[in-house]
Design a protein around this motif. Structure first.
Motif, PDB file in Angstrom:
ATOM      1  N   TRP A 120      -5.595  14.648  -4.904  1.00 41.37           N
ATOM      2  CA  TRP A 120      -4.266  14.407  -5.459  1.00 41.37           C
ATOM      3  C   TRP A 120      -4.332  13.819  -6.864  1.00 41.37           C
ATOM      4  CZ3 TRP A 120      -2.785   9.496  -6.877  1.00 41.37           C
ATOM      5  CH2 TRP A 120      -3.596   8.456  -6.415  1.00 41.37           C
ATOM      6  N   TRP A 175       0.832  -1.206   0.000  1.00 40.29           N
ATOM      7  CA  TRP A 175       0.000   0.000   0.000  1.00 40.29           C
ATOM      8  C   TRP A 175       0.867   1.257   0.000  1.00 40.29           C
ATOM      9  CZ3 TRP A 175      -5.403   0.083   0.199  1.00 40.29           C
ATOM     10  CH2 TRP A 175      -6.015   1.245   0.648  1.00 40.29           C
ATOM     11  N   GLU A 176       1.859   1.287   0.895  1.00 44.62           N
ATOM     12  CA  GLU A 176       2.771   2.433   0.959  1.00 44.62           C
ATOM     13  C   GLU A 176       3.749   2.398  -0.210  1.00 44.62           C
ATOM     14  OE1 GLU A 176       3.886   4.416   4.592  1.00 44.62           O
ATOM     15  OE2 GLU A 176       2.073   4.961   3.557  1.00 44.62           O
ATOM     16  N   ASP A 219      -3.350   6.698   4.846  1.00 44.81           N
ATOM     17  CA  ASP A 219      -2.600   5.611   5.475  1.00 44.81           C
ATOM     18  C   ASP A 219      -2.667   5.676   6.985  1.00 44.81           C
ATOM     19  OD1 ASP A 219      -1.979   5.132   2.910  1.00 44.81           O
ATOM     20  OD2 ASP A 219       0.118   5.738   3.029  1.00 44.81           O
ATOM     21  N   GLY A 225      -8.062   7.708   0.621  1.00 42.67           N
ATOM     22  CA  GLY A 225      -6.796   8.297   0.197  1.00 42.67           C
ATOM     23  C   GLY A 225      -6.273   7.627  -1.062  1.00 42.67           C
ATOM     24  N   LYS A 226      -6.126   6.314  -0.974  1.00 47.79           N
ATOM     25  CA  LYS A 226      -5.506   5.599  -2.094  1.00 47.79           C
ATOM     26  C   LYS A 226      -6.386   5.628  -3.324  1.00 47.79           C
ATOM     27  CE  LYS A 226      -2.210   4.449  -1.709  1.00 47.79           C
ATOM     28  NZ  LYS A 226      -0.913   4.265  -1.179  1.00 47.79           N
ATOM     29  N   ASN A 262      -2.069  10.748   0.389  1.00 49.39           N
ATOM     30  CA  ASN A 262      -2.126   9.308   0.611  1.00 49.39           C
ATOM     31  C   ASN A 262      -1.760   8.940   2.033  1.00 49.39           C
ATOM     32  OD1 ASN A 262      -2.758   7.255  -1.515  1.00 49.39           O
ATOM     33  ND2 ASN A 262      -1.635   8.770  -2.709  1.00 49.39           N
ATOM     34  N   ARG A 263      -0.799   9.683   2.568  1.00 46.35           N
ATOM     35  CA  ARG A 263      -0.372   9.386   3.939  1.00 46.35           C
ATOM     36  C   ARG A 263      -1.472   9.679   4.946  1.00 46.35           C
ATOM     37  NH1 ARG A 263       4.826   8.169   6.932  1.00 46.35           N
ATOM     38  NH2 ARG A 263       5.373   6.480   5.559  1.00 46.35           N
ATOM     39  N   GLY A 299       2.328   3.851  -3.190  1.00 49.83           N
ATOM     40  CA  GLY A 299       2.275   5.295  -2.976  1.00 49.83           C
ATOM     41  C   GLY A 299       3.616   5.930  -3.301  1.00 49.83           C
ATOM     42  N   SER A 349       4.117   5.924  -7.018  1.00 48.51           N
ATOM     43  CA  SER A 349       3.277   6.965  -7.575  1.00 48.51           C
ATOM     44  C   SER A 349       3.973   8.316  -7.416  1.00 48.51           C
ATOM     45  CB  SER A 349       1.933   6.933  -6.844  1.00 48.51           C
ATOM     46  OG  SER A 349       1.201   8.078  -7.070  1.00 48.51           O
TER      47      SER A 349
END
Lengths: 510, 646
Positions: free
Chosen positions: B245, B147-148, B186, B235-236, B182-183, B151, B154
């Motif tokens: 974003w 997941w991170e 997260d 977020g994602k 995104n964070r 990110g 990206s």
């Protein structure tokens, strides 16, 4: 008690190396450098030998290995008494690992008084190792204070413009905390004589008698110790010596300061405050965790608006060390393990960041972020390395920082002592800000069109610099992917310590 | 074969390592491209092999866990690096490696001559590595690593051209924005994970879900878990309020927009909700939240898409809108339909982006559709494939988008009510309209570009062949999910395939009353008719009567500006959140609290002691007589003191 002399060599070799340096002619800088590096490498090898014969299966927070004891001031039963467990050993390894790398990094940046510098670095190394392996409070105190002296000179002689101000501030700030600790140590030793019959500063004996103290006395003693450690950590709001010291210190000083010296504060909390004063530790865990969480957010926000790279990294330390303290005072195996691994992580990642700032400073003589811009195209290797290190500091999974933060947060969440999720939730929001301040700095330095003509002439990392960074990155990735190697060193220790403290306080988990 | 699943993760990592470390030395674009594409291509073949192996097994036995090694172990927290092979994960793996491979090949042509060619392929491979971890993980923490990781990729790829301007700022700003937003998500995901650990003492899917099925855990706990995980998903997967974003992510090269910001990464949130469907099914309140957020995002983003002039921006808002559909599906309990739409959307949206890339390529980097027009005669393959994608996304049968979208709309009606269907259908209409506005302005009518300087041309084969492959998939991809009213009971292939995964969740969800086939066919007919009408209207307006569009924007200038400026959400976030935080940190926390108060206090103490000391220092006069007087005075006082106390 099984005796072993190997730990003595850990202290003796850097000291002997430092003394031997005296006979070197000052003009022969390279010989001095090689000899300093050689000495620190020998020390590192000795610490590896200790690691290889270390038994991590021993359960207990008061079980040490490779002990060596020699009566020193026999009238007061003070002895030279050293030994290691997982906690000390992992920090000793961090120290002996960072010292040669740091010496290597100073090859070009330190040109004046090379002999004195190398001397102080080796003495400093001995002092740091001494702090981590002392099992006698008096001996510990001697090392703790003695360490200030070489650091004072390193900042004061090889530092920046305001080095005198910074070094005096560093010295007095930390000295102030230590004096109260000295009073507490003496008080404890006197108190111990009521049950043992003699004055003693032997840590293992004090472990047995001290927890029996009433909460009120424990509270005084706890804070006398904790204040001194909290300054060193530094815990909010006792942190203001740190940005000054870091900005003025030479790169090597910053690396050691961030890499090892700050860990002495958290080490002290774990080694002394918790087991000696278990009730007081639990009683005030909420307040200390509150300060830790404030530090996490505050440090990150203030780091965000810094214009000087070193100051930014310095404030980020306040944030990261806040995580460590939160993990310690969660009183869970996860939190404790996370805190210990995070001490190592911070040593590696922040050490690496300071080195990287130092590398570019040597080329441009400016640390102002605004003086840079768009250098990614000019120094691609440097920018890739900086990105990896920044990401490790941000806590990207797969790199070391994540393991520590994750364990600390999970530990704080299930803490039987803090019993409020807000600590963990607020601290977790620190992961957002860490991304903001580091990526923002990264962007301003590396991205965009090349800002100034002279930046086009920047040279990329040389072989020596690359070697240093690759070595650090290997560990950054190693801890991120296979932390078991490191976690298992202190696994039994952490469980034993947490269980003991909780049971003294009558807290039963599950 | 199943044991080889780790290779699908490892190969892209190896590709990353080779191109990332040796790329500058290899230099040869062909070699770099083949290594990068090959790593993903082989991963696809292995996934395909595993897929057929699963297919050969009875439905109930299609579940395997391949453990590699212990990752994080403290106390009873035990997180392995372990991969899970089941119908859901292997379907996602096929989409990611399959579409990923096609996009890798396309990139060889698109990125030709770029000085960062090797870097681009290294990042793309790293992305596939992270994405495979995300979908194959058998526990939450490894999923989080992926997941991170996606990110990060990206971030790296949005900012790939790090020295370029993007709109009013830079690509680097867009990249940072993506990472930070995104964070924020997260952070929610982390908290959700912690509550799961606290509740179930485990973070492995199997163990957690087994305990969920046992019951006995209060709904409020599930609500909390589901809500925090959903924050991560917003977020994602770019949902309200964290969608901001994604439109900016278009600063990256177009293949990146296709792969990461359309086909795969942005669907990670949908996948995560599907993976944890059993938790969501236990938290009906939050399911409703998911459905509403998805629905609102769908129509909100579609309305912005109506008036944008940048070809990629239209597609970006379209992606946000389609992701909203997928969450709508999750929220109304149509898990299969949601994943089905993930798949078909991966085909047609990747196609649309790549075709847009081909247009941009042929138009010398121009992205403004007002400066296109009549391109169909210059780039026939791009034109035909783009048209295919546009029809597919508009939901015209028998193209793939029709089946998945219709399934979602039907379940919205059946499980959540007419209002959900209505908003969904209106969104579908808007979608058809803005897609054909885009299509008409780009490919039909007269060319509005400078014919002397711009010479549109078709792209090379390495780019057009991927377009054709994706176009075929966009046409036929829907046939695996033909509704049962046409295919008969048990005729919906994808439903049968995913059934074992969603069975536990479906059994927890409340059963809704039966609906007649007549209703289903009627609603289907209405939505298709609406889409077809919208297509006709868009073509009419933008090809024949452009004055209608102009007068509409003149008649409602406020509304037009609001849409064109994207409801000013970015500006609002900046004013309300970002600049206050920066201002407070700078002025109050640092310059005031830290420097003036805390450090000021420290220095004040020091100077107080100093001035105190300099006062007493005056006693040290150096005159012996003065010392003698003081001494006598002291003795006298001491004498009286002792006498008094006797």
């Amino acid at each position: 008690m099984e005796t072993s002399t190997i730990l003595n060599y850990l202290l003796f070799v850097p000291l002997a190396g430092a003394l031997l340096l005296m006979v070197f002619p000052s003009a022969n800088k390279n010989a001095i450098r090689y000899f300093g590096l050689f000495t620190s490498l020998v020390t590192f090898i000795i610490s590896l030998l200790v690691y290889y014969s270390f038994d991590s299966g021993v359960y207990g927070f008061d079980k040490f290995q490779f002990e060596f004891k020699y009566s020193w001031i026999s009238d007061l039963s003070i002895s030279y008494y050293v030994g290691v467990d997982g906690l000390s050993l992992i920090l000793v390894l961090l120290t002996t690992f960072l010292t040669p790398l740091t010496l290597l990094s100073t090859w070009n940046s330190i040109q004046i008084k090379v002999k004195e510098f190398t001397f102080f670095m080796l003495v400093l190394e001995m002092g740091m190792i001494g702090v981590f392996i002392s099992l006698d409070l008096f001996l510990f105190y001697v090392f703790w204070e003695a360490m200030l002296i070489p650091m004072y000179f390193i900042i004061g002689i090889w530092g920046g413009e305001r080095r005198i101000y910074a070094s005096v501030k560093f010295f007095i700030y930390t000295m102030f905390g230590s004096l109260l600790m000295l009073v507490a140590i003496i008080w404890l030793a006197v108190y111990a004589s009521s049950s043992t019959g003699y004055f003693t500063t032997n840590l293992l004996e004090l472990y047995k008698v001290s927890p029996a103290l009433g909460l009120d006395i424990q509270t005084y003693l706890f804070f006398a110790f904790a204040l001194s450690f909290a300054i060193k950590v530094p815990l909010f709001p006792l942190h203001t010596w740190l940005p000054d010291a870091h900005v003025e210190a030479p790169t090597a000083g910053s690396v050691i300061l961030a890499g090892v010296l700050l860990k002495m504060g958290t080490y002290g909390l774990v080694r002394f405050c918790l087991p000696l004063f278990p009730q007081a530790s639990v009683e005030y865990a909420g307040w200390i965790s509150l300060l830790a969480v404030i530090g996490v957010i505050y440090g990150a926000l203030v780091a965000m608006v810094q214009k000087d790279m070193k100051k930014l990294v310095a404030y980020s330390s306040v944030s990261h060390l806040g995580f460590v303290v939160l993990g310690i005072f969660a009183f869970t195996p996860e939190g404790m393990q996370g805190a210990i691994i995070q001490m190592i992580n911070h040593g590696l990642s922040t050490g690496a960041l300071f080195l990287l700032v130092g590398f570019i400073y040597e080329r441009t003589h400016t640390r102002q972020i605004a003086d840079y811009g768009g250098i990614a195209a000019v120094v691609p290797v440097y920018s890739a390395v900086m990105l990896i290190v920044a990401l490790s500091s941000i806590g990207l999974p797969g790199l070391n920082g994540f393991i520590g933060e994750f364990l600390i947060l999970i530990g704080a969440f299930k803490s039987p002592v803090l019993s409020n999720w807000m600590y963990a939730i607020v601290a977790a929001s620190g992961v957002i800000f860490a991304a903001v301040y580091l990526l923002w700095m990264y962007q301003r330095i590396f991205f965009g069109p090349v800002k100034k003509l002279e930046l086009r002439g920047l040279t990329d990392m040389n072989g020596k610099e690359l070697f240093i960074m690759v070595t650090l990155i290997i560990f950054i990735v190693w801890i991120g992917v296979y932390p078991t190697t490191f976690l298992q060193m202190t696994d039994k220790y952490s469980s034993a310590l947490v269980n003991s403290i909780l049971s003294v306080n009558g807290i039963i988990i599950r | 074969m199943i044991d080889l699943i780790y290779l699908t993760v490892l190969l892209p990592l190896i590709g990353f390592a080779i191109n990332g470390l040796l790329g500058p030395k290899i230099k040869n674009e062909k070699v770099i491209g083949v290594i990068g594409s090959g790593a993903v291509g082989i991963s696809f073949l292995i996934s395909l092999g595993i897929f057929f192996e699963l297919l050969g097994k009875p439905a109930a036995e299609r579940h395997f866990i391949v453990n590699l090694f212990q990752w994080i172990k403290v106390d009873y927290l035990n997180i392995p690096i372990g991969y899970q092979v089941d119908p859901l994960s292997i379907l996602m793996a096929l989409v990611v490696t399959g579409v990923g491979f096609v996009i890798h090949v396309y990139s060889i042509g698109y990125m030709h001559g770029d000085k960062g060619f090797w870097r681009f392929f290294a990042y793309l491979n790293l992305f596939i590595f992270a994405m495979m971890n995300l979908i194959l993980a058998d526990n939450f923490v490894l999923l989080f690593l992926g997941w991170e990781g996606v990110g990060l990729c990206s971030y790296l790829l949005i900012g790939f051209w790090y020295d370029r301007k993007f709109e009013n700022s830079t690509t680097a700003d867009a990249a940072k924005k993506a990472f930070v937003v995104n964070r924020i998500g997260d952070f929610g995901f982390l908290i959700g994970m912690f509550i799961i650990y606290l509740t179930f003492n485990s973070l492995r899917f199997e163990e957690v879900f087994a305990q969920v099925k046992l019951g006995g855990i209060p709904e409020s706990t599930f609500n909390m878990i589901a809500l925090f995980l959903f924050i991560g998903a917003t977020g994602k997967s770019a949902q309200i309020p964290l969608y901001v974003w994604l439109p900016d992510a278009m600063a990256g090269p177009t293949p990146v927009s296709a792969l990461i910001h359309a086909a795969t990464m942005v669907t990670a949130g949908v996948y995560m909700v599907a993976r944890t469907s059993v938790i969501y099914a236990s938290a009906p309140t939050i399911m409703m939240v998911v459905a509403v957020v998805g629905l609102l995002t769908a129509i909100f983003a579609a309305s912005i898409g109506l008036v944008q002039n940048d070809i990629k921006k239209v597609l970006a808002y379209s992606t946000v809108s389609q992701l909203g559909y997928m969450f709508l599906a999750m929220g109304v309990g149509a898990f299969t339909a949601g994943i089905f739409h993930v798949m078909t959307h991966a085909f047609f949206k990747a196609l649309l982006f790549l075709a847009a890339g081909s247009v941009i390529h042929g138009m010398h980097e121009e992205q403004n559709i007002q400066k296109y027009g009549g391109l169909k005669k210059y780039m026939p393959v791009t034109y035909l494939t783009f048209l295919t994608g546009a029809i597919a996304i508009s939901g015209i049968p028998p193209f793939s988008g029709f089946f998945s979208k219709d399934e979602i709309l039907w379940y919205s009606y059946a499980n959540a009510g007419f209002a959900f269907w209505l908003v969904g259908a209106i969104t579908a209409m808007l979608t058809a309209f803005y897609m054909f506005r885009l299509y008409s302005l780009t490919f039909e009518g007269e060319g509005r570009f400078d014919h002397h300087h711009v010479h549109p041309h078709e792209s090379p084969k390495v780019m057009t062949v991927p377009l054709i492959v994706l176009a075929i998939l966009s046409v036929i991809g829907g046939f695996i999910g033909i509704p049962e009213i046409f295919s008969g009971s048990g005729g919906n292939q994808i439903k049968n395939w995913l059934d074992p995964v969603f069975k536990p969740a479906n059994s927890l969800l409340a059963k809704h009353g039966a609906h007649s086939h007549f209703e289903e066919i009627l609603l289907m007919a209405v939505s298709v008719a609406a889409a077809a009408g919208a297509i006709y209207f868009a073509r009419f307006v933008y090809l024949k009567r452009k004055d209608i569009a102009e007068s509409a924007s003149l008649k409602f200038p406020g509304l037009y500006r609001l849409l064109f400026n994207k409801y000013l959400i970015d500006e609002a976030y900046d004013k309300a959140i970002i600049s206050p935080i920066v201002k407070v940190s700078d002025g109050f926390l640092w310059k005031f609290t830290d420097v003036k108060i805390i450090d000021g206090l420290v220095n004040k103490t020091a100077s107080l002691i100093e001035s105190f000391a300099s006062q007493i220092r005056k006693m040290q006069t150096g005159v012996a007589q003065f010392y003698a007087v003081i001494m006598v005075l002291g003795i006298v006082i001491a004498f009286f003191w002792i006498m008094a106390s006797l």
